[in-house]
Design a protein around this motif. Sequence first.
Motif, mmCIF file in Angstrom:
data_model
loop_
_atom_site.group_PDB
_atom_site.id
_atom_site.type_symbol
_atom_site.label_atom_id
_atom_site.label_comp_id
_atom_site.label_asym_id
_atom_site.label_seq_id
_atom_site.Cartn_x
_atom_site.Cartn_y
_atom_site.Cartn_z
ATOM 1 N N PHE A 101 32.035 37.819 35.261
ATOM 2 C CA PHE A 101 31.011 36.955 33.865
ATOM 3 C C PHE A 101 31.669 35.143 33.900
ATOM 4 O O PHE A 101 32.085 35.295 33.915
ATOM 5 C CB PHE A 101 30.890 36.990 32.510
ATOM 6 C CG PHE A 101 31.590 38.406 32.303
ATOM 7 C CD1 PHE A 101 30.439 39.122 31.979
ATOM 8 C CD2 PHE A 101 32.514 38.932 32.121
ATOM 9 C CE1 PHE A 101 30.745 40.401 31.907
ATOM 10 C CE2 PHE A 101 32.622 40.996 31.902
ATOM 11 C CZ PHE A 101 31.371 41.093 31.793
ATOM 12 N N PHE A 102 30.702 34.508 34.763
ATOM 13 C CA PHE A 102 30.640 33.186 34.886
ATOM 14 C C PHE A 102 30.851 32.324 33.833
ATOM 15 O O PHE A 102 31.333 31.349 33.743
ATOM 16 C CB PHE A 102 29.030 32.590 35.793
ATOM 17 C CG PHE A 102 29.258 31.813 36.369
ATOM 18 C CD1 PHE A 102 29.969 31.036 37.477
ATOM 19 C CD2 PHE A 102 28.572 29.748 35.629
ATOM 20 C CE1 PHE A 102 30.322 29.970 38.110
ATOM 21 C CE2 PHE A 102 28.162 29.080 35.406
ATOM 22 C CZ PHE A 102 29.426 28.386 36.790
ATOM 23 N N VAL A 103 29.428 32.645 32.605
ATOM 24 C CA VAL A 103 30.059 31.370 31.140
ATOM 25 C C VAL A 103 31.534 31.550 31.247
ATOM 26 O O VAL A 103 31.658 30.709 30.217
ATOM 27 C CB VAL A 103 29.193 31.720 30.843
ATOM 28 C CG1 VAL A 103 28.605 31.436 29.137
ATOM 29 C CG2 VAL A 103 27.667 31.710 30.978
ATOM 30 N N PRO A 104 31.966 33.396 30.689
ATOM 31 C CA PRO A 104 33.627 32.988 29.755
ATOM 32 C C PRO A 104 34.512 32.353 30.830
ATOM 33 O O PRO A 104 35.680 31.142 30.747
ATOM 34 C CB PRO A 104 33.970 34.103 29.930
ATOM 35 C CG PRO A 104 32.989 35.192 29.817
ATOM 36 C CD PRO A 104 31.262 33.884 30.756
ATOM 37 N N GLY A 105 34.077 32.682 32.476
ATOM 38 C CA GLY A 105 34.935 31.687 33.061
ATOM 39 C C GLY A 105 34.502 29.738 32.755
ATOM 40 O O GLY A 105 35.863 28.692 32.913
ATOM 41 N N MET A 106 33.073 29.719 32.697
ATOM 42 C CA MET A 106 33.356 27.786 32.417
ATOM 43 C C MET A 106 33.987 27.346 31.151
ATOM 44 O O MET A 106 34.641 25.830 31.434
ATOM 45 C CB MET A 106 31.626 28.184 32.094
ATOM 46 C CG MET A 106 31.280 26.648 32.295
ATOM 47 S SD MET A 106 29.285 26.447 32.794
ATOM 48 C CE MET A 106 28.986 27.432 31.197
ATOM 49 N N ILE A 107 33.860 28.045 30.128
ATOM 50 C CA ILE A 107 34.255 28.185 29.040
ATOM 51 C C ILE A 107 35.628 28.169 29.403
ATOM 52 O O ILE A 107 36.396 27.459 28.541
ATOM 53 C CB ILE A 107 34.075 28.815 27.796
ATOM 54 C CG1 ILE A 107 32.414 29.591 28.118
ATOM 55 C CG2 ILE A 107 34.410 29.264 26.800
ATOM 56 C CD1 ILE A 107 31.716 29.836 26.667
ATOM 57 N N HIS A 108 36.170 29.247 29.970
ATOM 58 C CA HIS A 108 38.445 29.072 29.884
ATOM 59 C C HIS A 108 38.357 28.032 30.888
ATOM 60 O O HIS A 108 39.109 26.747 30.511
ATOM 61 C CB HIS A 108 38.488 30.352 30.802
ATOM 62 C CG HIS A 108 39.870 30.585 31.506
ATOM 63 N ND1 HIS A 108 40.156 29.407 32.222
ATOM 64 C CD2 HIS A 108 40.687 30.286 29.820
ATOM 65 C CE1 HIS A 108 41.344 30.157 32.034
ATOM 66 N NE2 HIS A 108 42.075 30.618 31.010
ATOM 67 N N ALA A 109 37.616 27.624 31.715
ATOM 68 C CA ALA A 109 38.170 26.209 32.464
ATOM 69 C C ALA A 109 37.891 24.830 31.252
ATOM 70 O O ALA A 109 38.746 24.393 31.800
ATOM 71 C CB ALA A 109 37.035 25.838 33.764
ATOM 72 N N LEU A 110 36.803 24.462 30.620
ATOM 73 C CA LEU A 110 36.144 23.955 29.686
ATOM 74 C C LEU A 110 37.617 24.094 28.934
ATOM 75 O O LEU A 110 38.239 22.574 28.303
ATOM 76 C CB LEU A 110 34.731 23.754 29.386
ATOM 77 C CG LEU A 110 33.656 23.472 30.271
ATOM 78 C CD1 LEU A 110 32.685 23.807 29.737
ATOM 79 C CD2 LEU A 110 33.929 21.911 30.647
ATOM 80 N N TRP A 111 37.642 24.430 27.808
ATOM 81 C CA TRP A 111 39.045 24.491 27.517
ATOM 82 C C TRP A 111 40.360 23.998 28.459
ATOM 83 O O TRP A 111 40.745 23.215 27.800
ATOM 84 C CB TRP A 111 39.472 26.364 26.745
ATOM 85 C CG TRP A 111 39.816 26.507 25.785
ATOM 86 C CD1 TRP A 111 40.517 26.250 24.525
ATOM 87 C CD2 TRP A 111 41.733 27.084 25.995
ATOM 88 N NE1 TRP A 111 41.867 25.727 24.020
ATOM 89 C CE2 TRP A 111 42.267 26.705 25.239
ATOM 90 C CE3 TRP A 111 42.163 28.006 26.939
ATOM 91 C CZ2 TRP A 111 43.292 27.523 24.317
ATOM 92 C CZ3 TRP A 111 43.610 28.054 26.836
ATOM 93 C CH2 TRP A 111 43.968 27.765 25.562
ATOM 94 N N LEU A 112 40.963 24.453 29.173
ATOM 95 C CA LEU A 112 41.540 24.104 29.676
ATOM 96 C C LEU A 112 41.501 22.727 30.249
ATOM 97 O O LEU A 112 43.369 22.028 29.547
ATOM 98 C CB LEU A 112 42.405 24.955 31.065
ATOM 99 C CG LEU A 112 42.369 26.214 30.821
ATOM 100 C CD1 LEU A 112 43.097 27.193 31.829
ATOM 101 C CD2 LEU A 112 43.985 26.448 30.397
ATOM 102 N N LEU A 113 40.652 22.469 30.099
ATOM 103 C CA LEU A 113 41.437 20.430 30.612
ATOM 104 C C LEU A 113 41.041 19.954 29.617
ATOM 105 O O LEU A 113 41.838 18.757 29.668
ATOM 106 C CB LEU A 113 39.499 20.426 31.053
ATOM 107 C CG LEU A 113 39.483 18.695 32.118
ATOM 108 C CD1 LEU A 113 40.326 18.405 32.764
ATOM 109 C CD2 LEU A 113 37.716 18.983 32.227
#
Length: 55
Positions: free
Chosen positions: A41-53
């Motif tokens: 799922f692309f959106v959870p990956g994007m949210i995870h990356a933003l959260w980590l950053l």
Amino acid sequence: MNDTNKLLMIIICVLIPPLAVFISKGFGKDFFINLILTIFFFVPGMIHALWLLLK
């Protein structure tokens, strides 16, 4: 991290989340978690990356 670098990293998080995680955290468990989230799922990956950053 200055504002220009942070803005570029946010753009990379939106376009290619695993690359952003690799640049900011390296080749570890966070990278693999993000890669799996992005593949399924692309959106959870994007949210995870933003959260980590941004944490």
